[in-house]
Write an enzyme that holds these catalytic residues in place. Structure first.
Site, short mmCIF file in Angstrom:
data_model
loop_
_atom_site.label_atom_id
_atom_site.label_comp_id
_atom_site.label_asym_id
_atom_site.label_seq_id
_atom_site.Cartn_x
_atom_site.Cartn_y
_atom_site.Cartn_z
N CYS A 282 0.84 -1.20 0.00
CA CYS A 282 0.00 0.00 0.00
C CYS A 282 0.87 1.26 0.00
CB CYS A 282 -0.97 -0.03 1.18
SG CYS A 282 -2.35 1.12 1.03
N GLU B 116 -0.76 -8.69 5.05
CA GLU B 116 -0.57 -8.83 6.51
C GLU B 116 -1.88 -8.83 7.27
OE1 GLU B 116 -0.73 -4.34 6.03
OE2 GLU B 116 -0.28 -6.14 4.83
N HIS C 55 -3.42 -5.63 1.26
CA HIS C 55 -2.68 -5.84 2.51
C HIS C 55 -2.62 -7.31 2.91
CE1 HIS C 55 -2.25 -1.64 4.09
NE2 HIS C 55 -3.20 -1.43 3.20
#
Length: 239
Positions: free
Chosen positions: A101, A212, A210
Site C-alpha cells: 500500500c 498482513e 494488505h
C-alpha cells in the site's frame, strides 16, 4: 495451506530469515507486518526511518499507512528518508523488498518500480475484502502461490489507482511483471486491473492490497496473505 499456495520443494526444513520492517511517522501497519513475518516463521527486525543501517536483514517490508502524513502526495517524502535510501541501494544489489500500500507508493516514488499511485476513481477511500488473481508466482514474495490462484486479501486506500504510460504497461505485460490483478470489481480504477507489480529480477514487489491483514481467520478474511511472507522467510527464492 490454501488451495492457492504451494509448499517448499522436497519438504526441506525452512531457514529462518531476519526481515526488516520500516517504521515511518504515520505508519499504521508495521506491527501487523511484523506479526505476519513471525507467523511465517521469520524474525521481524524493526527499522527506523531516520536510520541508515539495515542491521543485516535478509529482506525488507515497507508497510502501509500514511508516511509523513502523505503530504505532497503519498510516499513522496518517505522516498527521501535515510532508511529508504539504504533500502534502494540494497535492493539494487538484490535485497528482496516488499512494499504494501503506502510502501508500494514509496517504491514507485523511489524509482524501484515503474508507474505511480493516484487518487481512486470516485475519490473515495475504499476498505473491503478483495479477490485477487496471482499472476506472477516466480518472485521472491509470491513463489508459494500457484499460478492463477484466486485469493482474498483486504484493500484499504484512498490513493491506490495504479497508472503507467501505455508503452511501459505493454512492457510490463510482455515481461510478465504484473504480480496480481483485481477480480470481482476494480476498487480504484487501476489500469488493467493491476493490484501489484515487480521488478525484472522478481526481488522487489509492490502490492496495494494488505496481505498482513489476511494471515489468520480470527482477524481477517482468512490466511491467503500468509504465503506472501513465507518464501523469503524460508529462503526458497533463487532468483
Amino acid at each position: 495451506m490454501s488451495s492457492g499456495q504451494r509448499g517448499t520443494a522436497g519438504g526441506a526444513s525452512p531457514v529462518t530469515r531476519r526481515i526488516g520492517v520500516v517504521t515511518f511517522p504515520g505508519s499504521l501497519d508495521d506491527r501487523d507486518a511484523a506479526h505476519a513475518i513471525q507467523l511465517g516463521g521469520g524474525e521481524a527486525v524493526a527499522l527506523w526511518h531516520g536510520d541508515t543501517e539495515l542491521s543485516g536483514v535478509d529482506a525488507v517490508v515497507l508497510p502501509g499507512g500514511f508516511s509523513y502524513g502523505d503530504y505532497l502526495r503519498a510516499g513522496a517524502i518517505a522516498r527521501f528518508s535515510p532508511m529508504v535510501g539504504a533500502v534502494v541501494d540494497a535492493a539494487r544489489d538484490g535485497l528482496p523488498v516488499l512494499g504494501i500500500c503506502n510502501g508500494f507508493q514509496v517504491l514507485c516514488e523511489a524509482g524501484l518500480l515503474p508507474g505511480a499511485l493516484s487518487r481512486n476513481v470516485g475519490l473515495h477511500f475504499v476498505c473491503r475484502d478483495q479477490r485477487l488473481r496471482m499472476e506472477n508466482t516466480s518472485t521472491a514474495w509470491t513463489s508459494e502461490y500457484t499460478p492463477g490462484a484466486d485469493v482474498i486479501i483486504p484493500v484499504k486506500h484512498g490513493e491506490g489507482r495504479y497508472i503507467v504510460r501505455p508503452a511501459t504497461l505493454a512492457q510490463l505485460e510482455y515481461d510478465g511483471l504484473v504480480v496480481a490483478r483485481y477480480l470481482g470489481g476494480n476498487p480504484n480504477g487501476s489500469v488493467a486491473d493491476i493490484a501489484g507489480v515487480c521488478n525484472a529480477g522478481g526481488t522487489v514487489v509492490g502490492l496495494m492490497p494488505h496481505p498482513e491483514h489476511a494471515v489468520e481467520p480470527l482477524t481477517g478474511p482468512g490466511s491467503d496473505g500468509l504465503a506472501m511472507f513465507r518464501p523469503v522467510v524460508s529462503g526458497i527464492f533463487t532468483g
